[in-house]
Scaffold this active site. Structure first.
Site, PDB file in Angstrom:
ATOM      1  N   SER A  71       0.699  -1.142  -0.141  1.00  0.00           N
ATOM      2  CA  SER A  71      -0.041   0.060   0.012  1.00  0.00           C
ATOM      3  C   SER A  71       0.786   1.309   0.048  1.00  0.00           C
ATOM      4  O   SER A  71       2.193   1.371   0.405  1.00  0.00           O
ATOM      5  CB  SER A  71      -0.958  -0.013   1.300  1.00  0.00           C
ATOM      6  OG  SER A  71      -0.138   0.290   2.291  1.00  0.00           O
ATOM      7  N   ASP A 106      -0.829  -1.762  -4.136  1.00  0.00           N
ATOM      8  CA  ASP A 106      -2.103  -1.941  -3.786  1.00  0.00           C
ATOM      9  C   ASP A 106      -2.796  -0.680  -3.595  1.00  0.00           C
ATOM     10  O   ASP A 106      -2.468   0.119  -2.628  1.00  0.00           O
ATOM     11  CB  ASP A 106      -2.056  -2.789  -2.402  1.00  0.00           C
ATOM     12  CG  ASP A 106      -3.611  -3.350  -1.978  1.00  0.00           C
ATOM     13  OD1 ASP A 106      -4.067  -3.644  -2.910  1.00  0.00           O
ATOM     14  OD2 ASP A 106      -3.501  -3.663  -0.676  1.00  0.00           O
ATOM     15  N   HIS A 107      -3.963  -0.586  -4.129  1.00  0.00           N
ATOM     16  CA  HIS A 107      -4.659   0.708  -3.957  1.00  0.00           C
ATOM     17  C   HIS A 107      -3.970   1.871  -4.331  1.00  0.00           C
ATOM     18  O   HIS A 107      -4.345   2.854  -3.569  1.00  0.00           O
ATOM     19  CB  HIS A 107      -5.671   0.635  -2.544  1.00  0.00           C
ATOM     20  CG  HIS A 107      -6.732  -0.066  -2.712  1.00  0.00           C
ATOM     21  ND1 HIS A 107      -7.792  -0.069  -3.170  1.00  0.00           N
ATOM     22  CD2 HIS A 107      -6.672  -1.456  -1.902  1.00  0.00           C
ATOM     23  CE1 HIS A 107      -8.721  -1.103  -2.719  1.00  0.00           C
ATOM     24  NE2 HIS A 107      -8.028  -1.954  -1.984  1.00  0.00           N
ATOM     25  N   GLU A 157     -10.084  -0.796 -10.596  1.00  0.00           N
ATOM     26  CA  GLU A 157     -11.054  -1.228  -9.605  1.00  0.00           C
ATOM     27  C   GLU A 157     -12.482  -0.448 -10.059  1.00  0.00           C
ATOM     28  O   GLU A 157     -12.369   0.854 -10.333  1.00  0.00           O
ATOM     29  CB  GLU A 157     -10.689  -0.758  -8.123  1.00  0.00           C
ATOM     30  CG  GLU A 157     -11.696  -1.150  -7.205  1.00  0.00           C
ATOM     31  CD  GLU A 157     -11.343  -0.998  -5.798  1.00  0.00           C
ATOM     32  OE1 GLU A 157     -12.162  -0.677  -4.918  1.00  0.00           O
ATOM     33  OE2 GLU A 157     -10.191  -1.010  -5.250  1.00  0.00           O
ATOM     34  N   HIS A 199     -12.421  -4.135   3.753  1.00  0.00           N
ATOM     35  CA  HIS A 199     -11.071  -4.307   4.080  1.00  0.00           C
ATOM     36  C   HIS A 199     -11.325  -4.658   5.722  1.00  0.00           C
ATOM     37  O   HIS A 199     -12.058  -3.748   6.485  1.00  0.00           O
ATOM     38  CB  HIS A 199     -10.275  -3.238   3.883  1.00  0.00           C
ATOM     39  CG  HIS A 199      -9.938  -2.837   2.427  1.00  0.00           C
ATOM     40  ND1 HIS A 199     -10.131  -2.041   1.867  1.00  0.00           N
ATOM     41  CD2 HIS A 199      -8.993  -3.896   1.644  1.00  0.00           C
ATOM     42  CE1 HIS A 199      -9.740  -2.201   0.403  1.00  0.00           C
ATOM     43  NE2 HIS A 199      -9.039  -3.246   0.461  1.00  0.00           N
ATOM     44  N   HIS A 229     -10.720  -8.161  -3.235  1.00  0.00           N
ATOM     45  CA  HIS A 229     -10.194  -7.553  -1.986  1.00  0.00           C
ATOM     46  C   HIS A 229     -10.697  -8.023  -0.630  1.00  0.00           C
ATOM     47  O   HIS A 229     -12.101  -8.524  -0.600  1.00  0.00           O
ATOM     48  CB  HIS A 229     -10.047  -6.266  -1.982  1.00  0.00           C
ATOM     49  CG  HIS A 229      -9.196  -5.670  -3.235  1.00  0.00           C
ATOM     50  ND1 HIS A 229      -8.088  -4.852  -2.897  1.00  0.00           N
ATOM     51  CD2 HIS A 229      -9.174  -5.684  -4.568  1.00  0.00           C
ATOM     52  CE1 HIS A 229      -7.642  -4.423  -4.054  1.00  0.00           C
ATOM     53  NE2 HIS A 229      -8.290  -5.080  -5.075  1.00  0.00           N
ATOM     54  N   GLY A 230     -10.019  -7.488   0.515  1.00  0.00           N
ATOM     55  CA  GLY A 230     -10.566  -8.126   1.661  1.00  0.00           C
ATOM     56  C   GLY A 230     -10.809  -9.499   1.911  1.00  0.00           C
ATOM     57  O   GLY A 230     -11.922  -9.798   2.575  1.00  0.00           O
ATOM     58  N   GLY A 231      -9.662 -10.368   1.613  1.00  0.00           N
ATOM     59  CA  GLY A 231      -9.791 -11.924   1.947  1.00  0.00           C
ATOM     60  C   GLY A 231      -9.905 -12.316   3.244  1.00  0.00           C
ATOM     61  O   GLY A 231     -10.336 -13.337   3.556  1.00  0.00           O
ATOM     62  N   THR A 254      -4.956  -8.028   6.761  1.00  0.00           N
ATOM     63  CA  THR A 254      -5.439  -7.986   8.218  1.00  0.00           C
ATOM     64  C   THR A 254      -5.201  -9.309   8.831  1.00  0.00           C
ATOM     65  O   THR A 254      -4.640  -9.463   9.968  1.00  0.00           O
ATOM     66  CB  THR A 254      -6.651  -7.546   8.324  1.00  0.00           C
ATOM     67  OG1 THR A 254      -7.344  -6.420   7.666  1.00  0.00           O
ATOM     68  CG2 THR A 254      -7.116  -7.573   9.839  1.00  0.00           C
TER      69      THR A 254
END
Length: 309
Positions: A71, A106-107, A157, A199, A229-231, A254
């Protein structure tokens, strides 16, 4: 390529040489292999040397392709994108990493994307989901041209991902399939479409992934590899269903952070840092390092990427 000077392209191409050999020439086909083989390649975000080493060693041990996500906030924390490129390239050599590895922004903002291309990243995500679709298309188009010239992967995205990722906050929404097609048709490598994912930790009242949206997006974009995203915290059955519907890349951040925190807390609370040379950073950080490795292996097993390098 209106905004990129010739020197910018030349500089990026020179710096990117090693990462490109590892990532694009070898990894480039894996997004399609994953899509066609009904597995997903994991993107695991890195935060420092321990994170990077743990992920690379696990990928090598499991013979799995891997994506190192960075990120913009983490890039700044690690002393800038060139420092990150140097660290990753050094580890590829010193650890004798032979599996395909991509170093991925990322992002990324528009300016962040340009900076990472210059620094030598082999894969870029431009997150234009917070712009009106016309502006998202305009900015993505410029990056498509540049990434094509340099042989880089480009992720775009549509539909913001919920939660917060290093200061990037998204309300969480389901993407418009027609807008997804408009972005996919620009020639991006892969597409992240919001399908109710967020996320960070998922709340108890989370409604789950919208597979109806995912199927509609897939119908519009055809063979385009999709990104989830947000796996962290998504139930295994939902992960497997998403892969069956065309998701070929899944992001995890995370979960590795929580594993590192829990292992480090246990070490401190057990007083091990007070025993002998337990204060040595190499000892103090070792439990967290091993916890990251275990988490990455678990996710690779779930995603089906083990043995696919």
């Amino acid at each position: 390529m209106h905004f990129f000077a010739e020197s910018f392209i030349i500089e990026g191409a020179k710096i990117s040489q090693l990462c490109l050999r590892r990532a694009e020439n070898e990894f480039g086909g894996h997004k399609y292999k994953a899509r066609d083989g009904k597995y997903a390649v994991g993107q695991f975000n890195i935060n420092n040397l321990e994170w990077t080493k743990a992920i690379l060693l696990t990928a090598q041990e499991q013979n799995s392709p891997v994506i190192l996500g960075v990120s913009e906030g983490a890039g700044k924390y690690m002393c800038g994108y060139r420092t990150v490129v140097g660290m990753v390239n050094g580890m590829l050599k010193e650890l004798n990493i032979t599996v395909p590895v991509a170093l991925h922004l990322d992002h990324g903002s528009f300016e962040g994307a340009k900076a990472c291309i210059n620094a030598g990243f082999s894969s870029i995500m431009f997150d234009g989901s917070h712009y009106p679709i016309a502006e998202n298309i305009e900015k993505t188009t410029q990056l498509v041209h540049t990434c094509d010239v340099l042989g880089l992967s480009l992720e775009a995205e549509v539909g913001s991902i919920g939660g917060e990722e290093d200061g990037v906050i998204g309300a969480g929404e389901c993407a418009d399939p027609d807008e997804c097609k408009a972005i996919a048709d620009l020639g991006v490598t892969m597409l992240a479409a919001g399908i109710g994912n967020i996320h960070g930790k998922y709340p108890a009242n989370w409604a789950g992934l919208s597979f109806e949206t995912l199927a509609a997006v897939k119908e519009k974009v055809g063979d385009m590899p999709l990104v989830l995203h947000g796996g962290t915290g998504i139930p295994a059955d939902m992960i497997k269903k998403a892969i069956s519907l065309g998701v070929a890349k899944i992001n995890v951040n995370t979960e590795c952070q929580l594993a590192f925190q829990a292992a480090t807390r246990e070490y401190i609370e057990a007083g091990k840092d007070l025993q002998g040379k337990g204060f040595d950073p190499r000892k103090l950080l070792a439990p967290g390092f091993e916890a990251i490795k275990a988490t990455v292996k678990e996710k690779m097993e779930l995603f089906g990427s083990i043995g696919k390098a």
